[in-house]
Write a protein that holds these residues in place. Structure first.
Motif, short mmCIF file in Angstrom:
data_model
loop_
_atom_site.label_atom_id
_atom_site.label_comp_id
_atom_site.label_asym_id
_atom_site.label_seq_id
_atom_site.Cartn_x
_atom_site.Cartn_y
_atom_site.Cartn_z
N UNK A 48 0.83 -1.21 0.00
CA UNK A 48 0.00 0.00 0.00
C UNK A 48 0.87 1.26 0.00
N UNK A 49 1.82 1.44 0.91
CA UNK A 49 2.64 2.65 0.85
C UNK A 49 3.48 2.77 -0.41
N UNK A 50 3.99 1.66 -0.91
CA UNK A 50 4.80 1.71 -2.14
C UNK A 50 3.96 2.18 -3.32
N UNK A 51 2.76 1.62 -3.45
CA UNK A 51 1.91 2.00 -4.59
C UNK A 51 1.40 3.43 -4.43
N UNK A 52 1.19 3.87 -3.20
CA UNK A 52 0.78 5.27 -2.98
C UNK A 52 1.88 6.23 -3.44
N UNK A 53 3.11 5.94 -3.06
CA UNK A 53 4.22 6.81 -3.48
C UNK A 53 4.49 6.69 -4.98
N UNK A 54 4.29 5.49 -5.54
CA UNK A 54 4.42 5.33 -6.99
C UNK A 54 3.40 6.19 -7.73
N UNK A 55 2.17 6.20 -7.21
CA UNK A 55 1.12 7.01 -7.83
C UNK A 55 1.47 8.49 -7.76
N UNK A 56 1.93 8.93 -6.58
CA UNK A 56 2.29 10.34 -6.40
C UNK A 56 3.45 10.72 -7.32
N UNK A 57 4.47 9.86 -7.38
CA UNK A 57 5.64 10.17 -8.21
C UNK A 57 5.27 10.15 -9.69
N UNK A 58 4.31 9.29 -10.07
CA UNK A 58 3.87 9.22 -11.46
C UNK A 58 3.12 10.50 -11.86
N UNK A 59 2.39 11.07 -10.90
CA UNK A 59 1.70 12.34 -11.17
C UNK A 59 2.72 13.42 -11.52
N UNK A 60 3.82 13.50 -10.74
CA UNK A 60 4.87 14.48 -11.00
C UNK A 60 5.52 14.22 -12.36
N UNK A 61 5.79 12.94 -12.64
CA UNK A 61 6.42 12.56 -13.90
C UNK A 61 5.54 12.94 -15.10
N UNK A 62 4.25 12.69 -15.00
CA UNK A 62 3.32 13.01 -16.09
C UNK A 62 3.26 14.52 -16.34
N UNK A 63 3.32 15.29 -15.25
CA UNK A 63 3.21 16.74 -15.40
C UNK A 63 4.39 17.33 -16.17
N UNK A 64 5.51 16.63 -16.18
CA UNK A 64 6.68 17.16 -16.88
C UNK A 64 6.52 17.09 -18.40
N UNK A 65 5.56 16.30 -18.87
CA UNK A 65 5.31 16.23 -20.33
C UNK A 65 3.89 16.68 -20.66
N UNK A 66 3.28 17.47 -19.75
CA UNK A 66 1.88 17.83 -19.94
C UNK A 66 1.66 18.77 -21.12
#
Length: 474
Positions: A48-66
């Motif tokens: 649960x914590x790993x996937x939560x942080x993965x989701x948060x980090x993926x949001x940041x990663x996606x925003x860099x190519x928005x």
């Protein structure tokens, strides 16, 4: 004097809490002994914590190519502390749900350190002080596993972490991260920290990443990681960690020919495996048969002592939360004399090969999910197969979202067209693999699977296309 219960469960992780809730549903009197917090490693320090942080980090990663999607922003940054707060909120919410289930079904939870004694008795050193004894008609051991730490020189330096500690880090200090190990934990952490612009290096002692995975999937995974800027060293081992003026360095030694290389390491994550948590579990008056460091069990998950069962990471070959939960359900149904509602493997009609129906999921980008057997394993077992393959480059949803890397590969037994396995590397693979697990469990053929209509546009259309590809190869 010991308090009497129908079932005494040691450990409140996915195996333990699932078994407890199922036992209570059947009207059994049950108590769960937990040393730390409800939810075990999975809920508190793992899935649960790993996937939560993965989701948060993926949001940041996606925003860099928005900008590609017509969305503009002047400045993008992340706050690691806030990400951790988001992660903790998800963990607490999940844990509260389990607690509510315990309260609703009158499952007693006792916090303390358990020691298994003779005559199915469990001695507990209570967290608040004192001791108490619990005796069960059955005892289920669900103590899970703990991180394995290497004893190489420098392993005890301050910048060397295990996954538990890293998930709890309060502040960002990971501009460079070296990961020892190339399994699920390693590649998921590599994805997470790469998303946050950390320079990540993976060092894996096996010849390829995710050693149990077939070579094709492993090669594709390694290619994807390298394309993201992650350095990958396979067939090599970190043999020493050094503390130098500029921070930590590590010595990477090839397993075959070649000279050792010293490399600046930054922080170091040891993700080289987990070992069963059996330390101090057994009292002097009882012994259980062990096998390779795990508690040995029979096909019903019963140990060498009658009435004592072991489930999940403490005994299973496959260390997955849903495996532990399934085994917990199986054991409680056996204890209660109920018909079994779950299977871990199946032998389809007309075949002699047992097929695992436990999905394996890896939350990289793109996601990876597998179930059943690969083409290579099928041929080793003497099966003639045909495979259906579909590249997600041609999938409408992938084109829309920009997630065009990856593929879906389905494996069918050639004569009956029965599905025997699947390997997916694509967006939402971890959500879609359940369809294939269900198909394998029910012995469905390619024709039967093709009857179902799949909505457009969805990633799920790729499964239908892979089925069509296999049917064309008759």
């Amino acid at each position: 004097m010991a308090r009497e219960f129908d079932v005494v469960i040691i450990g409140a992780g996915p195996g333990g809490y699932t078994a407890a809730l199922k036992a209570a549903e059947f009207g059994l009197k049950v108590v769960v002994i937990e040393a730390k917090k409800i939810g075990g490693t999975c809920v508190n320090r793992g899935c649960i914590p790993t996937k939560a942080l993965l989701h948060a980090s993926d949001m940041f990663h996606m925003m860099q190519s928005c900008d590609e999607f017509g969305v503009s922003t002047d400045f993008i940054s992340f706050d690691f502390g806030k990400m951790q707060k988001y992660k903790k909120k998800a963990v607490v919410k999940y844990r509260d749900g389990i607690q509510y289930g315990f309260e609703k079904l009158n499952v007693e939870i006792v916090y303390g350190t358990a020691v298994l004694r003779r005559d199915r008795t469990v001695e507990v050193e209570l967290k608040e002080g004192g001791r108490e004894f619990f005796r069960g008609n059955a005892v289920i051991i669900a103590t899970g596993a703990v991180s394995y730490m290497s004893r190489i020189p420098g392993a005890d330096l301050a910048g060397v972490w295990n996954s538990d500690r890293l998930l709890a880090a309060e502040s960002w200090n990971f501009d460079r991260l070296t990961i020892m190990g190339g399994g699920v934990i390693a590649v998921e952490f590599a994805t997470m920290f790469n998303n946050l612009c950390s320079h990540v290096t993976i060092v894996e002692k096996q010849k390829h990443l995710m050693a149990p995975m077939d070579d094709v999937m492993s090669a594709e995974l390694e290619k994807e990681l390298r394309q993201k800027g992650i350095d990958v060293y396979c067939d090599a081992t970190v043999t020493e960690i050094l503390e130098e003026e500029g921070g930590l360095s590590c010595v990477i030694t090839p397993n075959g020919e070649g000279e050792p290389v010293k490399m600046r390491a930054g922080q170091i994550l040891m993700a080289i495996g987990r070992r069963p948590n059996v330390e101090k579990l057994l009292g002097r008056d009882i012994s259980l048969e062990m096998e390779g460091g795990k508690i040995a069990v029979n096909s019903n998950f019963e140990t060498s002592v009658r009435g004592i069962y072991a489930i999940g990471d403490v005994s299973a070959r496959t260390q997955l939360a849903h495996v532990a939960a399934a085994q917990g359900t199986y054991v409680v149904e056996r204890i209660a004399g109920r018909p079994h509602s779950i299977k871990l493997e199946v032998v389809p009609n007309g075949m002699y090969v047992s097929l695992p129906i436990v999905p394996n999921c890896i939350y990289t980008d793109p996601e990876i999910a597998t179930v059943g057997i690969t083409e290579e394993i099928a041929r080793e077992k003497g099966l003639k197969v045909r495979c259906g393959h579909f590249s997600m480059r041609e999938n409408g949803k992938s084109i829309i979202t920009g997630g065009e890397n990856g593929f879906i590969r389905l494996v069918f037994e050639a004569y009956s067209n029965t599905i025997v396995g699947a390997q997916m590397m694509c967006p939402r693979a971890t959500d879609m693999i359940g369809e294939i697990a269900t198909a394998i469990a029910n012995g469905l053929s390619a024709e039967e699977m093709s009857f179902a209509m799949r909505a457009q546009p969805t990633y799920n259309e790729g499964i239908g296309a892979a089925i069509e590809d296999a049917m064309r190869k008759k």
